[in-house]
Scaffold this active site. Structure first.
Site, short mmCIF file in Angstrom:
data_model
loop_
_atom_site.label_atom_id
_atom_site.label_comp_id
_atom_site.label_asym_id
_atom_site.label_seq_id
_atom_site.Cartn_x
_atom_site.Cartn_y
_atom_site.Cartn_z
N GLY A 86 -9.50 -17.22 -6.99
CA GLY A 86 -9.87 -16.03 -6.23
C GLY A 86 -10.36 -16.39 -4.84
N ASP B 286 0.80 -1.23 0.00
CA ASP B 286 0.00 0.00 0.00
C ASP B 286 0.83 1.28 0.00
OD1 ASP B 286 -2.62 -0.83 -0.36
OD2 ASP B 286 -2.78 -1.48 1.72
N THR C 71 -11.68 -14.20 -0.88
CA THR C 71 -11.89 -12.91 -0.24
C THR C 71 -11.11 -12.83 1.05
OG1 THR C 71 -13.56 -11.22 0.17
CG2 THR C 71 -13.87 -13.34 1.30
N ARG D 10 -16.11 -2.64 -1.55
CA ARG D 10 -14.98 -1.71 -1.75
C ARG D 10 -13.97 -2.26 -2.74
NH1 ARG D 10 -14.43 -0.51 2.89
NH2 ARG D 10 -12.48 -1.50 3.47
N ASP E 149 -7.52 -4.01 -4.86
CA ASP E 149 -7.26 -2.69 -4.31
C ASP E 149 -5.98 -2.08 -4.88
OD1 ASP E 149 -8.50 -4.66 -2.72
OD2 ASP E 149 -8.35 -3.45 -0.90
N SER F 271 -13.89 -3.64 7.86
CA SER F 271 -13.85 -5.10 7.71
C SER F 271 -14.94 -5.71 8.57
CB SER F 271 -12.51 -5.65 8.22
OG SER F 271 -11.45 -5.23 7.41
N TRP G 105 -12.63 -0.07 -5.63
CA TRP G 105 -11.20 0.15 -5.95
C TRP G 105 -10.93 -0.22 -7.41
CZ3 TRP G 105 -9.88 3.38 -2.62
CH2 TRP G 105 -9.81 3.18 -1.25
N1 GLY Z 1 -7.43 -1.75 0.97
C1 GLY Z 1 -8.09 -2.32 2.09
C2 GLY Z 1 -9.45 -1.76 2.28
O1 GLY Z 1 -9.98 -1.08 1.42
O2 GLY Z 1 -10.00 -2.03 3.33
#
Ligand code: GLY
Length: 390
Positions: free
Chosen positions: A222, A104, A224, A236, A164, A351, A240
């Site tokens: 894939g 990030d 999650t 999200r 993301d 989350s 993103w």
């Molecule tokens: N990039 C992690 C989130 O959007 O929570």
């Protein structure tokens, strides 16, 4: 397009409301300088109030980004001075590689340090952002052709990227332009190709994360982390993906990005409740599940960015939709009273734990740092022609 887009129920935010909203946001950012000039904001609020924390989370770049936006909106040197303190903290963080074992770097260093360079020619900001770009390309996995999202390089349980990461790529494009070194750009292009090949399902929903075989680089499927379950579309992540393609198009004007942006957007829009603010996973289209206002802010910014790159009619539709989304956020989600919250945008979800995902479960129905930042960025994009930090 979805009926929602032409729904008369949600009015576009007017220019006057944009001014009111920016005034409210700047006042809140100013109030927060006392607590957060020499500290970072936590990734999410606790009972709507962000605690101060050390600069060691992936989300720490959004608060200085908001300070820079407030500096641009007001010209007040107090904002610039506080943002410059943050730049020094970010320089120290990347020089010492403090909590940088992840991808990030764009989220961290674009709104804090690239912004500092672009706005004020802050050389420490430029240097810190270039060091962050160096760190990010170290995470490129040749076998699989992706930037590894989390954890030590090559660790089997972490041999994956996440959607993301498209938002981290503008840092790499910027670094190549800044240094005349094509290597950053090459990694960004390769990572994007991989993302487009594997993250998007046939119905244009998206996987949050995607694994590869570390031995062969073959796609392994894939999964999650923060979505409801592996086969759902985490809201999200979809956001993103939408905005990541828009923000990358500026550097790589590939028509495939626009076509894919439209498909991901259509999937997202079909699952919005009437007020245009999604539930936290696109599995949910009504009921009592928490919303994720931050996703709406992210998508509004993606629409306003992509509107710069498409024909005039489609651009008008995109801007109108972004105005509706931001109108809904300003009227029903924005913080108007500092006694309620020290954030900018209520009802985000970081989350949410489910029996089927692997996240910790935190920041549910709270302010979240990127929600605040992208809400402010979206308002800024409506207020004037804005020179993007990304
Ligand atoms: N990039 C992690 C989130 O959007 O929570």
């Amino acid at each position: 397009m979805s009926d929602v887009i032409t729904s008369p129920e949600i009015e576009m935010i007017s220019d006057l409301e944009v001014t009111e909203a920016i005034d409210a946001v700047c006042a809140q950012v100013r109030r927060n300088l006392t607590t957060f000039t020499h500290a970072a904001q936590n990734h999410s609020s606790v009972d709507n109030f962000y605690p101060a924390v050390p600069n060691d989370q992936w989300t720490a770049g959004f608060w200085p980004g908001s300070i820079w936006l407030a500096y641009e909106a007001t010209g007040d040197i107090a904002f610039r001075a506080a943002a410059e303190v943050q730049v020094q903290s970010f320089l120290k963080r990347i020089e010492n590689r403090i909590a940088t074992d992840h991808h990030d770097m764009g989220f961290l260093y674009t709104p804090s340090c690239t912004a500092a360079w672009k706005l004020t020619e802050n050389l420490d900001g430029r240097w810190a952002a270039l060091l962050a770009a160096d760190q990010l390309i170290e995470r490129f996995q040749e076998k699989g052709q992706f930037l590894q999202a989390w954890g030590p390089m090559g660790e089997p349980g972490n041999y994956r990227y996440i959607i993301d990461c498209l938002m981290n790529l503008p840092l790499l494009y910027w670094a190549s332009a800044e240094t005349n070194n094509p290597v950053y750009r090459e990694k960004a292009l390769a990572h994007t190709r991989t993302t487009l090949a594997h993250s998007i399902r046939k119905d244009f929903s998206t996987y949050h994360t995607f694994f590869f075989d570390p031995e062969t680089g073959a796609p392994a499927g894939g999964a999650t982390k923060q979505g409801y379950r592996d086969e759902s579309a985490w809201t999200r992540g979809q956001a993103w993906g939408i905005s990541g393609l828009a923000y990358c198009y500026r550097y790589d004007p590939n028509p495939h990005y626009i076509a894919t942006f439209e498909k991901l957007l259509a999937y997202y829009l079909e699952r919005l409740p009437a007020d245009l603010v999604p539930y936290w996973d696109l599995t949910f289209v009504d009921g009592d599940e928490p919303r994720d206002s931050s996703s709406a802010a992210v998508v509004a910014c993606g629409l306003l960015e992509m509107a710069n790159h498409v024909g005039i009619n489609r651009a008008g539709e995109m801007r109108a939709l972004a105005r509706r989304m931001l109108g809904s956020l300003w009227r029903d989600y924005a913080v108007r009273d500092p006694k309620v919250s020290n954030g900018l945008l209520l009802h985000g979800t970081y989350s949410k734990k489910t029996p089927f995902n692997s996240c910790r479960g935190e920041g549910v129905n709270e302010c979240v740092a990127w929600g605040d930042y992208f809400y402010f960025e979206g308002l800024t994009r409506l207020a004037r022609s804005w020179n993007s930090y990304w």
